[in-house]
Design an enzyme around this catalytic site. Structure first.
Site, PDB file in Angstrom:
ATOM      1  N   LYS A  76      41.448  35.256  41.435  1.00 16.70           N
ATOM      2  CA  LYS A  76      41.908  36.061  42.568  1.00 16.70           C
ATOM      3  C   LYS A  76      41.931  35.249  43.878  1.00 16.70           C
ATOM      4  CE  LYS A  76      40.478  40.555  40.650  1.00 16.70           C
ATOM      5  NZ  LYS A  76      39.743  41.817  40.918  1.00 16.70           N
ATOM      6  N   PHE A  93      40.514  52.867  46.931  1.00 18.64           N
ATOM      7  CA  PHE A  93      40.545  51.433  47.216  1.00 18.64           C
ATOM      8  C   PHE A  93      41.906  50.788  46.900  1.00 18.64           C
ATOM      9  CE2 PHE A  93      38.716  52.005  42.928  1.00 18.64           C
ATOM     10  CZ  PHE A  93      39.538  51.193  42.165  1.00 18.64           C
ATOM     11  N   ARG A 129      35.520  39.571  29.432  1.00 17.31           N
ATOM     12  CA  ARG A 129      34.862  40.583  30.271  1.00 17.31           C
ATOM     13  C   ARG A 129      33.368  40.263  30.403  1.00 17.31           C
ATOM     14  NH1 ARG A 129      37.930  44.299  33.136  1.00 17.31           N
ATOM     15  NH2 ARG A 129      36.203  45.751  32.967  1.00 17.31           N
ATOM     16  N   THR A 179      31.934  44.381  37.593  1.00 12.08           N
ATOM     17  CA  THR A 179      32.918  44.448  38.673  1.00 12.08           C
ATOM     18  C   THR A 179      32.281  44.156  40.026  1.00 12.08           C
ATOM     19  OG1 THR A 179      34.039  46.165  37.385  1.00 12.08           O
ATOM     20  CG2 THR A 179      34.718  45.914  39.680  1.00 12.08           C
ATOM     21  N   ARG A 228      31.399  36.230  38.044  1.00 14.89           N
ATOM     22  CA  ARG A 228      31.298  37.033  39.274  1.00 14.89           C
ATOM     23  C   ARG A 228      29.950  36.816  39.967  1.00 14.89           C
ATOM     24  NH1 ARG A 228      34.679  42.199  36.911  1.00 14.89           N
ATOM     25  NH2 ARG A 228      36.659  41.696  37.901  1.00 14.89           N
ATOM     26  N   HIS A 285      40.011  38.522  37.473  1.00 12.10           N
ATOM     27  CA  HIS A 285      40.439  39.708  36.730  1.00 12.10           C
ATOM     28  C   HIS A 285      40.477  39.366  35.245  1.00 12.10           C
ATOM     29  CE1 HIS A 285      42.891  42.966  35.139  1.00 12.10           C
ATOM     30  NE2 HIS A 285      43.593  42.031  34.533  1.00 12.10           N
TER      31      HIS A 285
END
Ligand code: ATP
Ligand code: MG
Length: 138
Positions: free
Chosen positions: A10, A58, A86, A92, A103, A116
């Site tokens: 991202k 959002f 994942r 998230t 992350r 993502h």
């Protein structure tokens, strides 16, 4: 059985020069990078991609963020690619992400969360087809 998934580095991660480190983590985890391309996407393209979130509070901020700068679009392949990516990505919200996940390592916030990954076979097929033509995946 080999499976394909779709992923994005991202814009936050690209801006912070985390692209190389994220790709290294994906590579080391055993994924083949079937295709990868840099792009700057429009807000309309982001809305189409995240259509499943249309109407959520959002959605506007998310699509503005995703169109805020260059990103890397990728198709990845390995056994159990969708679930394994994942897992490698982590939760998230980076505050809840497990130690060592992408992350946890690289995301700044719930919205600007570095990567993502498709969440199911049908969404992977939609997302790959949204960004890549068949000849790019041969
Ligand atoms: P992604 O689809 O990007 O892989 P995800 O499947 O973990 O992430 P989703 O619920 O699909 O999470 O949300 C899509 C993206 O929207 C998130 O990655 C995050 O960037 C953003 N997002 C999700 N929930 C929120 C929220 N409550 N506030 C702000 N941004 C959010
Ligand atoms: Mg999602």
């Amino acid at each position: 059985m080999a499976q394909r998934t779709f992923s994005i580095v991202k814009p936050d991660a690209v801006r912070k020069h985390f692209t190389g480190a994220i790709l290294a983590q994906i590579d080391k985890a055993g994924f083949q990078i079937v295709a990868i391309k840099k792009a700057s996407i429009s807000k309309e393209q982001a809305k189409g991609f995240y259509a499943v979130h249309a109407g959520k509070p959002f959605f506007d901020a998310l699509t503005t963020f995703m169109s805020s700068g260059p990103l890397f679009l990728m198709v990845l392949e390995k056994d159990n690619a969708i679930a394994d990516l994942r897992k490698l990505m982590g939760a998230t919200n980076p505050a809840n992400a497990e130690e060592g996940t992408i992350r946890k390592n690289f995301a700044g916030s719930l919205q600007e969360n570095a990567i993502h990954g498709s969440d199911a076979e049908d969404t992977a097929a939609f997302e790959i087809g949204y960004w890549f033509a068949g000849y790019e995946l041969a």
